[in-house]
Enzyme design. Sequence first.
Site, short mmCIF file in Angstrom:
data_model
loop_
_atom_site.label_atom_id
_atom_site.label_comp_id
_atom_site.label_asym_id
_atom_site.label_seq_id
_atom_site.Cartn_x
_atom_site.Cartn_y
_atom_site.Cartn_z
N TYR A 160 91.55 -140.97 3.06
CA TYR A 160 92.22 -139.51 3.63
C TYR A 160 90.10 -139.08 4.06
O TYR A 160 89.79 -139.77 4.56
CB TYR A 160 91.49 -139.41 2.54
N ASN A 205 88.66 -129.02 -1.60
CA ASN A 205 90.10 -130.30 -0.11
C ASN A 205 91.38 -129.28 -0.73
O ASN A 205 91.65 -130.06 -1.90
CB ASN A 205 89.64 -130.98 -0.19
N ARG A 235 95.70 -130.16 16.59
CA ARG A 235 94.45 -129.48 15.43
C ARG A 235 94.35 -130.30 14.11
O ARG A 235 94.69 -129.91 13.34
CB ARG A 235 94.52 -128.41 15.25
N GLU A 274 101.21 -130.01 9.14
CA GLU A 274 99.89 -130.36 8.80
C GLU A 274 99.06 -129.72 10.39
O GLU A 274 99.95 -130.62 11.74
CB GLU A 274 99.77 -131.67 8.63
N ASP A 275 97.78 -129.43 10.08
CA ASP A 275 97.32 -129.60 11.30
C ASP A 275 97.93 -129.25 12.90
O ASP A 275 97.71 -130.15 13.93
CB ASP A 275 96.57 -131.26 11.81
N ASP A 305 99.96 -126.58 4.52
CA ASP A 305 98.91 -127.00 4.72
C ASP A 305 97.53 -126.38 4.42
O ASP A 305 97.14 -125.87 3.94
CB ASP A 305 98.76 -128.91 4.24
N ASP A 306 97.38 -126.28 5.52
CA ASP A 306 96.21 -125.72 6.23
C ASP A 306 95.91 -124.22 6.10
O ASP A 306 95.28 -123.82 5.52
CB ASP A 306 96.46 -126.01 7.86
N LYS A 319 98.29 -138.05 4.04
CA LYS A 319 98.53 -136.96 3.43
C LYS A 319 99.91 -137.43 2.34
O LYS A 319 99.67 -137.73 1.24
CB LYS A 319 99.58 -135.86 3.98
N ASN A 371 86.32 -130.15 7.70
CA ASN A 371 86.65 -131.42 7.79
C ASN A 371 86.79 -132.16 9.15
O ASN A 371 86.95 -131.16 10.48
CB ASN A 371 87.54 -131.63 7.16
#
Length: 650
Positions: A198, A550, A251, A341-342, A364-365, A269, A506
């Site tokens: 991770y 996190n 991203r 995610e991202d 999630d972000d 994840k 991160n």
Amino acid sequence: MFSLNGSSFLNNSLSGVSRNLTQSTQRKISAPPMVVASVTPNGKPGDRNVSVLMENTLKEMRENAPSSSSPSLTENESKSTVGGGVEDVYGEDSATEDHYITPWTVTVASGYPLLRDPHYNKGLAFTEKERDAHFLRGLLPPVVISQQLQVKKMMHNMRQYQVPLQRYMAMMDLQERNERLFYKLLIDNVEELLPVVYTPTVGEACQKYGSIFRQPQGLFISLKEKGRILEVLKNWPEKKIQVIVVTDGERILGLGDLGCQGMGIPVGKLSLYSALGGIRPSACLPVTIDVGTNNEQLLNDEFYIGLRRRRATGQEYAELLHEFMTAVKQNYGEKVLIQFEDFANHNAFDLLAKYGTTHLVFNDDIQGTASVVLAGLMASLNLVGGTLADHKFLFLGAGEAGTGIAELIALEISKQTNVPLEEARKKIWLVDSKGLIVRSRMESLQHFKRPWAHEHEPVRTLLDAVKAIKPTVLIGSSGAGRTFTKEVVQAMTYFNKKPVILALSNPTSQSECTAEEAYTWSEGRAIFASGSPFSPVEYNGTFYASGQANNAYIFPGLGLGLIISGAIRVHDDMLLAASEALAAQVSQENLDKGLIYPPFANIRKISAQIAAKVAAKAYELGLATRLPQPENLVAHAESCMYSPNYRNYR
Ligand SMILES: O=C([O-])CC(=O)C(=O)O
Ligand SMILES: [Mg+2]
């Protein structure tokens, strides 16, 4: 079940399919089962290349429109034209008789294919009896060892690698070879291996994904698959999916657009969903949606694995995403959890708003990070005193994480103090690349920043904003490293006895400051946590350990809670419940060390606590469908968790 990534099975064992069937019939054994793609209508038994066969079949399906291809029926023959029916694993009930279906069959793995099947392989841990029963004699050296010894050996080997990426590759190879051993290793050594599978190593893996690529993991859905996404989902070997993590790679962490190579993130994840949250690995589906990339370096990289074009936007993008979201619900039903995610800011908020009312989704972000940060802040109150409402918060970064956290803090303050949300928001200030977000900038602000435009004169830099606002809590969420300078940390320390400083971005290279900088510049007074892990720091003879703020603390337990309650929507109150549950797990002993998060070593227990609180909220809100509500939700959550211990085979 065969694994798509288990090309081993496809390549090595199709000639073994008939042998498997014969052997299993002779022995009348039923474990471990494998799903095999058996002979398709236009194939012959023993054909080696099932994927080609399936491809041809699907092609044929497409070429022959249902009505023209359907066999002609006599007057008396009736055919079903309604694809509804009772839910079945292979989708036969939901296909009309005009539709083609895939003739899946179930058989028993044995011999060589068993050793090559990551779900069932145990390597040297196969017992003598299993070696006899499953035709493994001679295929393994004589020794029989325990899973525990395998773990010891693997850890020994892992520690030989000096380069983090080599450890990552060794772990991925293990996941593809022996899934249970992979999870056993990860669960039993979570603090050591989390940074490998991770953050931060997964970031480097995504950057170099093309050159380290060995076996595909997860499902790749690109613009090439437009109009056929449902078919693509049906190619995935597992039929019962409970969690999907999907990215479009725009991203990735704070590293920017990594296109199709973002796949490392959903894979990582989901391995945490299983290791930390106890969701069965076979119920997890990593997805990367490839709409191109604007990363010139990748477009020019000969090893790049994605579409070599610039990103689709607007309608083209929206249509592909919509087809995906529709196909997922059609294929897996209402209760499959989809974690965004991202995604880049400009899509993340819109996707969440669009699908939040029709699907079981969360970002999630935006939300996972918000929940973990709120938990840390709640715990930090034990060290700095006061209530949340007594504090003043300043963010660097007003994207998904920044505004998501800000909103959840405001929501909690509003609940605790009964003030309107708009009032609660006034305790929170955000700085973006153009400076402090203030009312006079309103017109030019993106919609998600507008609630944070308070009355204030313009302020250009973070340092000036710290001096002007005098926050008690400073949160970095901009994705830009080294932005909490010595002057910024010193200013925070000047205004506060114990400044709370969270450097969330991160991976490590993007962290706003290091743990060492935070403790040194604040003369050991900072309450510090960061998105990426830092080792303990010695300052003036004292060791300072920092927590990892996190979302990995939250999403596995949140997901488990949603699944065990059969929730059909994610509600903000569930995120607040998750934060409270996590904060409650921070012990006095942790606080005494300056830690505002509990150690990851206890994460499965923590996840069960979070899951129980989330599930309880789902029941309370009427969003749960698994009835009746279990009496003891913590015990129930624990009992539902996947265990990586080897199973015994008949
Ligand atoms: O992946 C992580 O470590 C946390 C996260 O969601 C991000 O940074 O985007
Ligand atoms: Mg993320």
